[in-house]
Design a protein around this motif. Structure first.
Motif, PDB file in Angstrom:
ATOM      1  N   ARG A  46       0.826  -1.214   0.000  1.00 54.96           N
ATOM      2  CA  ARG A  46       0.000   0.000   0.000  1.00 54.96           C
ATOM      3  C   ARG A  46       0.855   1.257   0.000  1.00 54.96           C
ATOM      4  NH1 ARG A  46      -4.851  -1.880   4.005  1.00 54.96           N
ATOM      5  NH2 ARG A  46      -5.965  -3.086   2.426  1.00 54.96           N
ATOM      6  N   HIS A  49       1.406   2.517  -3.348  1.00 58.23           N
ATOM      7  CA  HIS A  49       0.174   2.910  -4.033  1.00 58.23           C
ATOM      8  C   HIS A  49      -0.048   2.084  -5.313  1.00 58.23           C
ATOM      9  CE1 HIS A  49      -0.036   6.211  -1.227  1.00 58.23           C
ATOM     10  NE2 HIS A  49       1.179   6.573  -1.573  1.00 58.23           N
ATOM     11  N   LEU A  50       0.194   0.774  -5.207  1.00 55.50           N
ATOM     12  CA  LEU A  50       0.007  -0.121  -6.340  1.00 55.50           C
ATOM     13  C   LEU A  50      -1.410  -0.684  -6.336  1.00 55.50           C
ATOM     14  CD1 LEU A  50       3.294  -2.215  -6.126  1.00 55.50           C
ATOM     15  CD2 LEU A  50       2.812  -0.343  -7.693  1.00 55.50           C
ATOM     16  N   THR A  51      -1.967  -0.841  -7.524  1.00 52.00           N
ATOM     17  CA  THR A  51      -3.232  -1.549  -7.631  1.00 52.00           C
ATOM     18  C   THR A  51      -2.912  -3.034  -7.477  1.00 52.00           C
ATOM     19  OG1 THR A  51      -3.078  -1.905 -10.005  1.00 52.00           O
ATOM     20  CG2 THR A  51      -4.118   0.159  -9.267  1.00 52.00           C
ATOM     21  N   PRO A  52      -3.899  -3.847  -7.161  1.00 52.52           N
ATOM     22  CA  PRO A  52      -3.635  -5.280  -7.064  1.00 52.52           C
ATOM     23  C   PRO A  52      -3.029  -5.853  -8.355  1.00 52.52           C
ATOM     24  CG  PRO A  52      -5.733  -4.785  -6.061  1.00 52.52           C
ATOM     25  CD  PRO A  52      -5.258  -3.513  -6.720  1.00 52.52           C
ATOM     26  N   GLN A  53      -3.487  -5.363  -9.490  1.00 51.59           N
ATOM     27  CA  GLN A  53      -2.948  -5.855 -10.761  1.00 51.59           C
ATOM     28  C   GLN A  53      -1.481  -5.434 -10.925  1.00 51.59           C
ATOM     29  OE1 GLN A  53      -5.253  -4.892 -14.186  1.00 51.59           O
ATOM     30  NE2 GLN A  53      -3.881  -5.953 -15.604  1.00 51.59           N
ATOM     31  N   GLU A  54      -1.166  -4.195 -10.575  1.00 54.82           N
ATOM     32  CA  GLU A  54       0.222  -3.721 -10.672  1.00 54.82           C
ATOM     33  C   GLU A  54       1.133  -4.515  -9.742  1.00 54.82           C
ATOM     34  OE1 GLU A  54      -0.396   1.001 -11.764  1.00 54.82           O
ATOM     35  OE2 GLU A  54      -0.501   0.351  -9.677  1.00 54.82           O
ATOM     36  N   LEU A  55       0.635  -4.804  -8.558  1.00 58.53           N
ATOM     37  CA  LEU A  55       1.406  -5.592  -7.611  1.00 58.53           C
ATOM     38  C   LEU A  55       1.652  -6.993  -8.159  1.00 58.53           C
ATOM     39  CD1 LEU A  55       2.770  -5.980  -4.873  1.00 58.53           C
ATOM     40  CD2 LEU A  55       0.528  -6.569  -3.930  1.00 58.53           C
ATOM     41  N   GLU A  57       1.732  -7.926 -11.285  1.00 56.32           N
ATOM     42  CA  GLU A  57       2.690  -7.827 -12.386  1.00 56.32           C
ATOM     43  C   GLU A  57       4.108  -7.632 -11.864  1.00 56.32           C
ATOM     44  OE1 GLU A  57       1.452  -4.834 -15.200  1.00 56.32           O
ATOM     45  OE2 GLU A  57      -0.554  -5.717 -15.367  1.00 56.32           O
TER      46      GLU A  57
END
Length: 81
Positions: A46, A49-55, A57
């Protein structure tokens, strides 16, 4: 029955009960540790500030890079063939 045998049997049962109690305590402590580690991982993710998809990837990319770094001998063998 021999009183010594009875005493040993009672001690055995008492020891088995203590072992079972300690194993249950160990499992509980391991569960608490895992929960705290998971909380830390979520906090780190968090903070970026990553989205779940970015995380996902990022982790996938990191895993692939780690696999490539760990097998330089395998890469040399492929080049020799």
């Amino acid at each position: 029955m021999n009183p010594k045998i009875e005493k040993l049997a009672k001690d055995i049962e008492k020891t088995k009960a203590k072992i079972a109690e300690q194993q249950a305590r160990l499992q509980d402590l391991e569960k608490q540790k895992t929960e705290l580690e998971n909380t830390d991982f979520v906090a780190v993710a968090r903070s970026y500030h990553l989205t779940p998809q970015e995380l996902a990837e990022f982790l996938k990319t990191r895993q692939m890079a780690s696999a490539q770094e760990s097998s330089p001998q395998e890469q040399e063998e492929v080049h020799e063939d």
